[in-house]
Scaffold this active site. Structure first.
Site, PDB file in Angstrom:
ATOM      1  N   THR A  22       0.797  -1.233   0.000  1.00  7.81           N
ATOM      2  CA  THR A  22       0.000   0.000   0.000  1.00  7.81           C
ATOM      3  C   THR A  22       0.825   1.276   0.000  1.00  7.81           C
ATOM      4  O   THR A  22       0.257   2.366   0.033  1.00  7.81           O
ATOM      5  CB  THR A  22      -0.915   0.035   1.243  1.00  7.81           C
ATOM      6  OG1 THR A  22      -0.110  -0.083   2.421  1.00  7.81           O
ATOM      7  CG2 THR A  22      -1.940  -1.081   1.199  1.00  7.81           C
ATOM      8  N   PHE A  52       1.065   4.174   9.133  1.00  7.77           N
ATOM      9  CA  PHE A  52       1.436   5.188   8.138  1.00  7.77           C
ATOM     10  C   PHE A  52       1.890   4.563   6.816  1.00  7.77           C
ATOM     11  O   PHE A  52       2.433   5.240   5.945  1.00  7.77           O
ATOM     12  CB  PHE A  52       2.564   6.066   8.690  1.00  7.77           C
ATOM     13  CG  PHE A  52       3.728   5.277   9.228  1.00  7.77           C
ATOM     14  CD1 PHE A  52       4.823   4.992   8.440  1.00  7.77           C
ATOM     15  CD2 PHE A  52       3.703   4.796  10.535  1.00  7.77           C
ATOM     16  CE1 PHE A  52       5.880   4.246   8.935  1.00  7.77           C
ATOM     17  CE2 PHE A  52       4.771   4.042  11.036  1.00  7.77           C
ATOM     18  CZ  PHE A  52       5.849   3.773  10.233  1.00  7.77           C
ATOM     19  N   TYR A  53       1.651   3.269   6.638  1.00  3.43           N
ATOM     20  CA  TYR A  53       2.025   2.580   5.403  1.00  3.43           C
ATOM     21  C   TYR A  53       0.965   2.792   4.325  1.00  3.43           C
ATOM     22  O   TYR A  53       0.295   1.862   3.888  1.00  3.43           O
ATOM     23  CB  TYR A  53       2.176   1.078   5.660  1.00  3.43           C
ATOM     24  CG  TYR A  53       3.443   0.660   6.364  1.00  3.43           C
ATOM     25  CD1 TYR A  53       4.482   1.555   6.607  1.00  3.43           C
ATOM     26  CD2 TYR A  53       3.607  -0.658   6.787  1.00  3.43           C
ATOM     27  CE1 TYR A  53       5.634   1.147   7.253  1.00  3.43           C
ATOM     28  CE2 TYR A  53       4.758  -1.073   7.430  1.00  3.43           C
ATOM     29  CZ  TYR A  53       5.765  -0.169   7.663  1.00  3.43           C
ATOM     30  OH  TYR A  53       6.909  -0.581   8.308  1.00  3.43           O
ATOM     31  N   GLY A  54       0.814   4.020   3.902  1.00  2.00           N
ATOM     32  CA  GLY A  54      -0.195   4.314   2.900  1.00  2.00           C
ATOM     33  C   GLY A  54       0.342   5.207   1.795  1.00  2.00           C
ATOM     34  O   GLY A  54       1.551   5.408   1.665  1.00  2.00           O
TER      35      GLY A  54
END
Length: 235
Positions: A22, A52-54
């Site tokens: 992602t 916050f892995y977006g």
């Protein structure tokens, strides 16, 4: 009554990191779900996710994928131990381990999970403003309330692990380890983890893609993380 301090068992020699599903290049949801299912079929039990892995447009995309995944495959939740990184500002990518931000981060993360429970909460980095003892103490109430199973640490030295473990048993420690990053062997991480039997989550073991295809090497971490106990294999 306070819960008895305990570590969450880390099973298997390999795990799967969900960051590159992602972040930067977004993998279509159906393909991402198939990848997770294949990992489970291959015996993977440990997974790493991030608050916050977006994308630039949606920093929470990693958590949204997991929420949708568990809605589609609720039977797989019990097959997975998931460590979720938090406390990072998604815009500046700076850590904030203040009690207020830890509370905000945990409560946000658990809202995406079934029964508002995550196996491990992992402060992605220490901000050097708040002692690690206080960071751990800020997480403990969520363990006692049944929202968090245990504590993982990320990118810390042996001294920090030692201090944290005195407050509450640390379940695992995630650090970069490869031929280009051997710091865990010299900064006390391996020594302290061996002393207390704490598994080291060694991410980017193939050098961020260098050992598989140098043309594909990017400033990203591999999605697959090694869970071999370095205290046994490298000591």
């Amino acid at each position: 009554m306070a819960a008895t301090p305990k570590r969450i068992p880390i099973e298997g020699s390999t795990g799967y990191g969900l960051m590159t599903l992602t972040m930067n290049k977004i993998v279509p949801q159906d393909q991402a779900f198939e990848t997770i299912n294949n990992a489970i079929k291959d015996g993977v039990r440990f997974f790493n996710a991030g608050e916050f892995y977006g994308s630039r447009d949606d920093s929470l995309l990693n958590l949204k994928y997991l929420k949708a995944y568990f809605k589609k495959y609720p039977e797989n939740r019990s097959k997975m131990i998931i460590s979720v990184k938090g406390i990072i500002d998604p815009v500046t990518f700076t850590p904030d381990t203040s009690p207020e931000n830890i509370k905000k981060s945990i409560e946000n993360i658990i809202s995406f999970f079934p029964n508002k429970y995550i196996d491990l909460f992992e402060p992605a980095r220490m901000d050097l403003k708040h002692p690690v003892e206080d960071v751990v103490k800020s997480i403990i109430p969520y363990i006692e309330s049944g929202n968090v199973g245990g504590i993982s640490l990320s990118e810390v030295k042996g001294e920090t692990i030692e201090r944290a473990n005195k407050i509450y048993p640390i379940s695992c420690v995630e650090v970069e380890y490869s031929m280009w990053s051997t710091e865990p062997l010299t900064n006390g991480t391996n020594e302290v983890c061996k002393k207390y039997g704490i598994p080291i989550i060694a991410y980017s073991p193939l050098g961020g893609g260098f050992l598989t295809d140098s043309k594909m090497m990017k400033p990203l971490r591999l999605t697959t993380v090694s869970l071999k106990l370095l205290m046994n294999t490298l000591s």
